[in-house]
Write a protein that holds these residues in place. Sequence first.
Motif, PDB file in Angstrom:
ATOM      1  N   MET A   1       2.085  38.710  22.241  1.00  0.00           N
ATOM      2  CA  MET A   1       1.883  37.320  22.473  1.00  0.00           C
ATOM      3  C   MET A   1       0.564  36.815  21.806  1.00  0.00           C
ATOM      4  O   MET A   1       0.059  35.988  22.280  1.00  0.00           O
ATOM      5  CB  MET A   1       1.846  37.080  24.006  1.00  0.00           C
ATOM      6  CG  MET A   1       3.097  37.363  24.828  1.00  0.00           C
ATOM      7  SD  MET A   1       4.611  36.248  24.308  1.00  0.00           S
ATOM      8  CE  MET A   1       4.498  34.927  23.482  1.00  0.00           C
ATOM      9  N   SER A   2       0.118  37.474  20.940  1.00  0.00           N
ATOM     10  CA  SER A   2      -1.377  37.365  20.230  1.00  0.00           C
ATOM     11  C   SER A   2      -0.992  36.039  19.641  1.00  0.00           C
ATOM     12  O   SER A   2      -2.115  35.291  19.389  1.00  0.00           O
ATOM     13  CB  SER A   2      -1.796  38.221  19.734  1.00  0.00           C
ATOM     14  OG  SER A   2      -1.006  38.373  18.569  1.00  0.00           O
ATOM     15  N   GLN A   5      -1.347  30.743  22.239  1.00  0.00           N
ATOM     16  CA  GLN A   5      -2.677  30.292  22.976  1.00  0.00           C
ATOM     17  C   GLN A   5      -2.581  29.388  24.223  1.00  0.00           C
ATOM     18  O   GLN A   5      -1.588  28.597  24.044  1.00  0.00           O
ATOM     19  CB  GLN A   5      -3.478  29.426  21.911  1.00  0.00           C
ATOM     20  CG  GLN A   5      -3.832  30.692  20.709  1.00  0.00           C
ATOM     21  CD  GLN A   5      -4.806  29.822  19.775  1.00  0.00           C
ATOM     22  OE1 GLN A   5      -4.813  28.750  19.492  1.00  0.00           O
ATOM     23  NE2 GLN A   5      -6.054  30.523  19.455  1.00  0.00           N
ATOM     24  N   ILE A   6      -3.027  29.599  25.301  1.00  0.00           N
ATOM     25  CA  ILE A   6      -2.984  28.849  26.385  1.00  0.00           C
ATOM     26  C   ILE A   6      -4.321  27.694  26.273  1.00  0.00           C
ATOM     27  O   ILE A   6      -5.600  28.544  26.268  1.00  0.00           O
ATOM     28  CB  ILE A   6      -3.090  29.713  27.485  1.00  0.00           C
ATOM     29  CG1 ILE A   6      -1.848  30.566  27.651  1.00  0.00           C
ATOM     30  CG2 ILE A   6      -2.852  28.695  28.767  1.00  0.00           C
ATOM     31  CD1 ILE A   6      -0.438  30.227  27.475  1.00  0.00           C
ATOM     32  N   ALA A  56       0.792  26.023  26.778  1.00  0.00           N
ATOM     33  CA  ALA A  56       1.051  27.475  25.724  1.00  0.00           C
ATOM     34  C   ALA A  56       1.385  26.746  24.414  1.00  0.00           C
ATOM     35  O   ALA A  56       2.622  25.916  24.382  1.00  0.00           O
ATOM     36  CB  ALA A  56       2.100  28.124  26.297  1.00  0.00           C
ATOM     37  N   GLY A  96       7.074  36.511  27.499  1.00  0.00           N
ATOM     38  CA  GLY A  96       5.691  36.519  27.811  1.00  0.00           C
ATOM     39  C   GLY A  96       4.929  35.318  28.094  1.00  0.00           C
ATOM     40  O   GLY A  96       3.811  35.261  28.564  1.00  0.00           O
ATOM     41  N   VAL A  97       5.433  34.173  27.620  1.00  0.00           N
ATOM     42  CA  VAL A  97       4.679  32.742  27.782  1.00  0.00           C
ATOM     43  C   VAL A  97       4.352  32.513  29.099  1.00  0.00           C
ATOM     44  O   VAL A  97       3.134  32.124  29.495  1.00  0.00           O
ATOM     45  CB  VAL A  97       5.482  31.892  26.980  1.00  0.00           C
ATOM     46  CG1 VAL A  97       4.865  30.560  27.210  1.00  0.00           C
ATOM     47  CG2 VAL A  97       5.503  32.190  25.704  1.00  0.00           C
ATOM     48  N   ARG A  99       4.412  34.560  31.993  1.00  0.00           N
ATOM     49  CA  ARG A  99       3.123  35.208  32.246  1.00  0.00           C
ATOM     50  C   ARG A  99       1.875  34.986  31.864  1.00  0.00           C
ATOM     51  O   ARG A  99       0.654  34.929  32.680  1.00  0.00           O
ATOM     52  CB  ARG A  99       3.533  36.868  31.714  1.00  0.00           C
ATOM     53  CG  ARG A  99       2.408  37.903  32.391  1.00  0.00           C
ATOM     54  CD  ARG A  99       2.741  39.140  31.972  1.00  0.00           C
ATOM     55  NE  ARG A  99       2.259  40.167  32.716  1.00  0.00           N
ATOM     56  CZ  ARG A  99       2.851  40.950  33.486  1.00  0.00           C
ATOM     57  NH1 ARG A  99       4.154  41.141  33.449  1.00  0.00           N
ATOM     58  NH2 ARG A  99       2.208  41.854  34.172  1.00  0.00           N
ATOM     59  N   LEU A 100       1.520  34.806  30.666  1.00  0.00           N
ATOM     60  CA  LEU A 100       0.336  34.169  30.047  1.00  0.00           C
ATOM     61  C   LEU A 100      -0.218  32.871  30.786  1.00  0.00           C
ATOM     62  O   LEU A 100      -1.381  32.604  31.276  1.00  0.00           O
ATOM     63  CB  LEU A 100       0.570  33.941  28.439  1.00  0.00           C
ATOM     64  CG  LEU A 100       0.447  34.941  27.712  1.00  0.00           C
ATOM     65  CD1 LEU A 100       0.714  34.498  26.311  1.00  0.00           C
ATOM     66  CD2 LEU A 100      -0.697  36.017  27.698  1.00  0.00           C
ATOM     67  N   GLU A 103      -1.224  33.908  34.362  1.00  0.00           N
ATOM     68  CA  GLU A 103      -2.690  34.486  34.200  1.00  0.00           C
ATOM     69  C   GLU A 103      -3.587  33.502  34.052  1.00  0.00           C
ATOM     70  O   GLU A 103      -4.570  33.779  34.295  1.00  0.00           O
ATOM     71  CB  GLU A 103      -2.360  35.630  33.118  1.00  0.00           C
ATOM     72  CG  GLU A 103      -1.696  36.788  33.469  1.00  0.00           C
ATOM     73  CD  GLU A 103      -1.227  38.075  32.623  1.00  0.00           C
ATOM     74  OE1 GLU A 103      -1.638  37.554  31.312  1.00  0.00           O
ATOM     75  OE2 GLU A 103      -0.895  38.918  32.895  1.00  0.00           O
ATOM     76  N   HIS A 104      -3.378  32.501  32.999  1.00  0.00           N
ATOM     77  CA  HIS A 104      -4.378  31.628  32.930  1.00  0.00           C
ATOM     78  C   HIS A 104      -4.744  30.823  34.239  1.00  0.00           C
ATOM     79  O   HIS A 104      -6.032  30.500  34.469  1.00  0.00           O
ATOM     80  CB  HIS A 104      -3.679  30.444  31.785  1.00  0.00           C
ATOM     81  CG  HIS A 104      -4.734  29.322  31.755  1.00  0.00           C
ATOM     82  ND1 HIS A 104      -5.687  29.351  30.982  1.00  0.00           N
ATOM     83  CD2 HIS A 104      -4.698  28.032  32.233  1.00  0.00           C
ATOM     84  CE1 HIS A 104      -6.388  28.186  30.928  1.00  0.00           C
ATOM     85  NE2 HIS A 104      -5.818  27.440  31.830  1.00  0.00           N
TER      86      HIS A 104
END
Length: 148
Positions: A1-2, A5-6, A56, A96-97, A99-100, A103-104
């Motif tokens: 998921m690199s 960007q969030i 995202a 995984g978006v 989840r990101l 997590e943000h």
Amino acid sequence: MSDVQIKAVTDDDHAQWLPLWLAYLRFYKTELPDNVSQSTWQRLLDAHEPTHAALAWKDGKAVGMVHFIYHRSNWSIHNACYLQDLFVTPEQRGAGVGRLLIEHVYAAAKQDGCDKVHWLTHETNATAIQLYERIAERPGFIQFRKML
């Protein structure tokens, strides 16, 4: 998921945010008047409001959004954070978006002094529930409400 960007929303993001917001409402089979969506957008940008949003981004396009609200709790000295809205485009689900984005919210809420992040989802949202059960606890509460 690199490659995802969030980023917190800015004034310039409305054209990317609005289609995600409308798709989120369609996902939950609901509609809101345009003035409610406009008010929501303005609140998300207002530094004096307790509500926040992030998008995202992948390849220059917004592929997910999250809205979260800080609020008082009678069970703590610190604020809590309600993750109110979370949406990822169908093409990006399972990558995984979501989840990101969560997590943000965890990181922002912790940085801003909150001691809890909580949210709801519909009982039929099985895909999301699978993620949520991996990254949070399910406390067993049942929601009741009455629209006024």
